[in-house]
Scaffold this motif. Structure first.
Motif, mmCIF file in Angstrom:
data_model
loop_
_atom_site.group_PDB
_atom_site.id
_atom_site.type_symbol
_atom_site.label_atom_id
_atom_site.label_comp_id
_atom_site.label_asym_id
_atom_site.label_seq_id
_atom_site.Cartn_x
_atom_site.Cartn_y
_atom_site.Cartn_z
ATOM 1 N N THR A 121 0.820 -1.217 0.000
ATOM 2 C CA THR A 121 0.000 0.000 0.000
ATOM 3 C C THR A 121 0.848 1.257 0.000
ATOM 4 N N THR A 122 2.082 1.172 0.477
ATOM 5 C CA THR A 122 2.952 2.353 0.478
ATOM 6 C C THR A 122 3.755 2.504 -0.811
ATOM 7 N N SER A 123 3.934 1.416 -1.567
ATOM 8 C CA SER A 123 4.769 1.500 -2.771
ATOM 9 C C SER A 123 3.996 1.327 -4.071
ATOM 10 N N VAL A 124 2.927 0.557 -4.055
ATOM 11 C CA VAL A 124 2.159 0.308 -5.277
ATOM 12 C C VAL A 124 0.963 1.256 -5.362
ATOM 13 N N ALA A 125 0.070 1.157 -4.401
ATOM 14 C CA ALA A 125 -1.082 2.062 -4.334
ATOM 15 C C ALA A 125 -1.806 1.832 -3.021
ATOM 16 N N LEU A 126 -2.383 2.877 -2.473
ATOM 17 C CA LEU A 126 -3.239 2.728 -1.314
ATOM 18 C C LEU A 126 -4.406 1.826 -1.710
ATOM 19 N N GLY A 127 -4.583 0.734 -0.977
ATOM 20 C CA GLY A 127 -5.667 -0.189 -1.280
ATOM 21 C C GLY A 127 -5.277 -1.363 -2.145
ATOM 22 N N ALA A 128 -3.995 -1.472 -2.516
ATOM 23 C CA ALA A 128 -3.572 -2.534 -3.434
ATOM 24 C C ALA A 128 -3.350 -3.857 -2.714
ATOM 25 N N PHE A 129 -3.756 -4.936 -3.370
ATOM 26 C CA PHE A 129 -3.492 -6.296 -2.897
ATOM 27 C C PHE A 129 -2.159 -6.785 -3.462
ATOM 28 N N GLU A 130 -1.485 -7.650 -2.713
ATOM 29 C CA GLU A 130 -0.259 -8.275 -3.178
ATOM 30 C C GLU A 130 -0.575 -9.728 -3.520
ATOM 31 N N ALA A 131 -0.135 -10.176 -4.683
ATOM 32 C CA ALA A 131 -0.562 -11.462 -5.216
ATOM 33 C C ALA A 131 -0.207 -12.639 -4.314
ATOM 34 N N ALA A 132 0.993 -12.654 -3.766
ATOM 35 C CA ALA A 132 1.406 -13.788 -2.936
ATOM 36 C C ALA A 132 0.578 -13.864 -1.661
ATOM 37 N N ARG A 133 0.267 -12.726 -1.072
ATOM 38 C CA ARG A 133 -0.567 -12.724 0.133
ATOM 39 C C ARG A 133 -1.976 -13.200 -0.174
ATOM 40 N N MET A 134 -2.502 -12.794 -1.318
ATOM 41 C CA MET A 134 -3.837 -13.246 -1.684
ATOM 42 C C MET A 134 -3.852 -14.750 -1.929
ATOM 43 N N ARG A 135 -2.790 -15.275 -2.518
ATOM 44 C CA ARG A 135 -2.703 -16.720 -2.715
ATOM 45 C C ARG A 135 -2.670 -17.428 -1.367
ATOM 46 N N ALA A 136 -1.975 -16.866 -0.397
ATOM 47 C CA ALA A 136 -1.931 -17.457 0.944
ATOM 48 C C ALA A 136 -3.312 -17.426 1.594
ATOM 49 N N ASP A 137 -4.051 -16.335 1.405
ATOM 50 C CA ASP A 137 -5.404 -16.261 1.962
ATOM 51 C C ASP A 137 -6.313 -17.299 1.300
ATOM 52 N N TYR A 138 -6.169 -17.450 -0.003
ATOM 53 C CA TYR A 138 -6.954 -18.447 -0.730
ATOM 54 C C TYR A 138 -6.634 -19.856 -0.213
ATOM 55 N N ASP A 139 -5.349 -20.159 -0.058
ATOM 56 C CA ASP A 139 -4.952 -21.478 0.434
ATOM 57 C C ASP A 139 -5.476 -21.720 1.843
ATOM 58 N N LEU A 140 -5.513 -20.673 2.643
ATOM 59 C CA LEU A 140 -6.038 -20.784 4.005
ATOM 60 C C LEU A 140 -7.498 -21.219 3.980
ATOM 61 N N ILE A 141 -8.283 -20.589 3.131
ATOM 62 C CA ILE A 141 -9.710 -20.926 3.024
ATOM 63 C C ILE A 141 -9.875 -22.351 2.504
ATOM 64 N N GLN A 142 -9.137 -22.691 1.477
ATOM 65 C CA GLN A 142 -9.289 -24.010 0.864
ATOM 66 C C GLN A 142 -8.878 -25.139 1.810
ATOM 67 N N SER A 143 -7.899 -24.885 2.648
ATOM 68 C CA SER A 143 -7.391 -25.944 3.519
ATOM 69 C C SER A 143 -8.144 -26.071 4.835
ATOM 70 N N GLN A 144 -8.823 -25.000 5.251
ATOM 71 C CA GLN A 144 -9.397 -24.994 6.594
ATOM 72 C C GLN A 144 -10.914 -25.138 6.635
ATOM 73 N N PHE A 145 -11.592 -24.958 5.521
ATOM 74 C CA PHE A 145 -13.050 -24.994 5.539
ATOM 75 C C PHE A 145 -13.579 -26.149 4.687
ATOM 76 N N GLU A 146 -14.245 -27.048 5.350
ATOM 77 C CA GLU A 146 -14.849 -28.173 4.649
ATOM 78 C C GLU A 146 -15.937 -27.664 3.708
ATOM 79 N N GLY A 147 -15.917 -28.127 2.507
ATOM 80 C CA GLY A 147 -16.924 -27.719 1.535
ATOM 81 C C GLY A 147 -16.533 -26.511 0.712
ATOM 82 N N ALA A 148 -15.390 -25.876 1.026
ATOM 83 C CA ALA A 148 -14.928 -24.753 0.217
ATOM 84 C C ALA A 148 -14.518 -25.267 -1.156
ATOM 85 N N GLN A 149 -15.115 -24.714 -2.200
ATOM 86 C CA GLN A 149 -14.851 -25.172 -3.561
ATOM 87 C C GLN A 149 -13.752 -24.332 -4.218
ATOM 88 N N PRO A 150 -12.901 -24.963 -5.019
ATOM 89 C CA PRO A 150 -11.872 -24.203 -5.733
ATOM 90 C C PRO A 150 -12.501 -23.175 -6.676
#
Length: 337
Positions: free
Chosen positions: A287-316
């Motif tokens: 947010t300080t170097s790219v843009a205020l409000g910007a997502f970082e791809a690797a962090r979003m992938r980690a959040d996605y993996d968290l959901i997929q691994s921890q919640f039964e029934g979460a679909q890809p």
């Protein structure tokens, strides 16, 4: 080749000065926009009220109605269903909704760091999360912390079914903890100072981020059909809001005044301190170097993996379609301090 959605296109106006937010030229009637908050309005929402009070949305061609929410789960449901074009939801909650077929995508992060925190009283005999089993946790049914509880429980090594949840409204969290109706409550880090003032040294707390559990927090989400059919509406709302946040970081007083004028029952001491915590939550290297409000791809992938691994029934699902930085103005960045 799949485009990295964390890379921002160089488009949109770059405006000089925070007093002049992004305002595209429009030659049509104002488009009505329903924007649903994650909770009732507080300091973390004051930039939206600043933009509305100053007429920035209106000048950009948007007639914005801001509605109070009932939790990230509820706001994600409303946006996915199309009863609100835009809203705010905790990012893991939004991803979980997407994994269950929700027609939504994130277009701007507000909290680059997770605000999630558990609170208890030391005098109750709780010294940390390992003491939670057998205790009661009070929060609203739609609270993001309740939805994400299994992830936290497994991280600290306790059974997710070992606590009892009690339904209470957000204003009842402190009174319920004080009267011992509940043993533990959840809240955002930006509310921390109010609890310190109330409980002093008896206050115990655990920030999720201090355990290495730091998914993106509150983010602006958009209905999928609106994204596809009205991209200019989304771009305009995001960039006006983005600039309103930057203006509030520079000087919070006009935004707080706009909030107090629109919402009753808020006290200045609490909201001033809340905003200082909000700035802490907004700031990260992206947010300080790219843009205020910007997502970082690797962090979003980690959040996605968290959901997929921890919640039964979460679909890809296709993560690249679940968030985007394409609507942000790269000329607006979060301050480094």
């Amino acid at each position: 080749m799949t485009r990295d959605p964390s890379v921002l296109p160089r488009r949109g106006m770059l405006l000089a000065g925070l007093a002049a937010p992004f305002v595209p030229r429009v030659a049509r009637a104002a488009e009505r926009v329903t924007f649903v908050l994650n909770w009732t309005a507080a300091a973390d929402h004051c930039p939206y009220y600043l933009a509305k009070a100053q007429g920035w949305y209106e000048k950009a061609g948007l007639d914005v109605t801001i509605e109070a929410g009932r939790g990230s789960g509820a706001s994600a449901q409303r946006v996915a269903a199309g009863t609100a074009q835009l809203g705010i939801a905790d990012m893991p909650t939004a991803l979980l909704a997407r994994s269950r077929g929700g027609n939504l995508a994130a277009v701007m992060t507000v909290y680059a760091n997770s605000p999630q925190t558990f609170y208890w009283l030391r005098s109750s005999g709780i010294s940390g999360p390992r003491d939670f089993p057998g205790r009661s946790v009070g929060n609203p049914p739609g609270d993001a912390a309740r939805i994400m509880w299994p992830v936290f429980a497994r991280r600290v090594g306790i059974d997710p079914g070992s606590v009892r949840f009690v339904n209470i409204a957000p204003p009842a969290k402190i009174p319920s903890l004080k009267s011992k109706v509940i043993d533990i409550t959840t809240d955002f880090w930006n509310e921390h100072d109010l609890k310190v003032r109330e409980f002093g040294a008896d206050l115990g707390f655990q920030r999720w981020s201090d355990l290495g559990l730091n998914p993106y927090g509150n983010s602006i989400i958009a209905n999928g059909d609106v994204l596809a059919k009205q991209p200019d509406l989304v771009r305009t709302f995001v960039q006006v809001s983005q600039r309103a946040f930057a203006a509030t970081v520079a000087d919070p007083q006009p935004a707080l005044r706009a909030l107090f004028a629109a919402v009753s029952g808020l006290d200045d001491w609490t909201q001033q301190r809340q905003w200082e915590r909000v700035k802490e939550l907004m700031r990260d290297p992206t947010t300080t170097s790219v843009a205020l409000g910007a997502f970082e791809a690797a962090r979003m992938r980690a959040d996605y993996d968290l959901i997929q691994s921890q919640f039964e029934g979460a679909q890809p699902f296709d993560l690249d379609k679940a968030y985007t930085n394409a609507f942000l103005d790269t000329g607006t960045k979060m301050s480094a301090a």
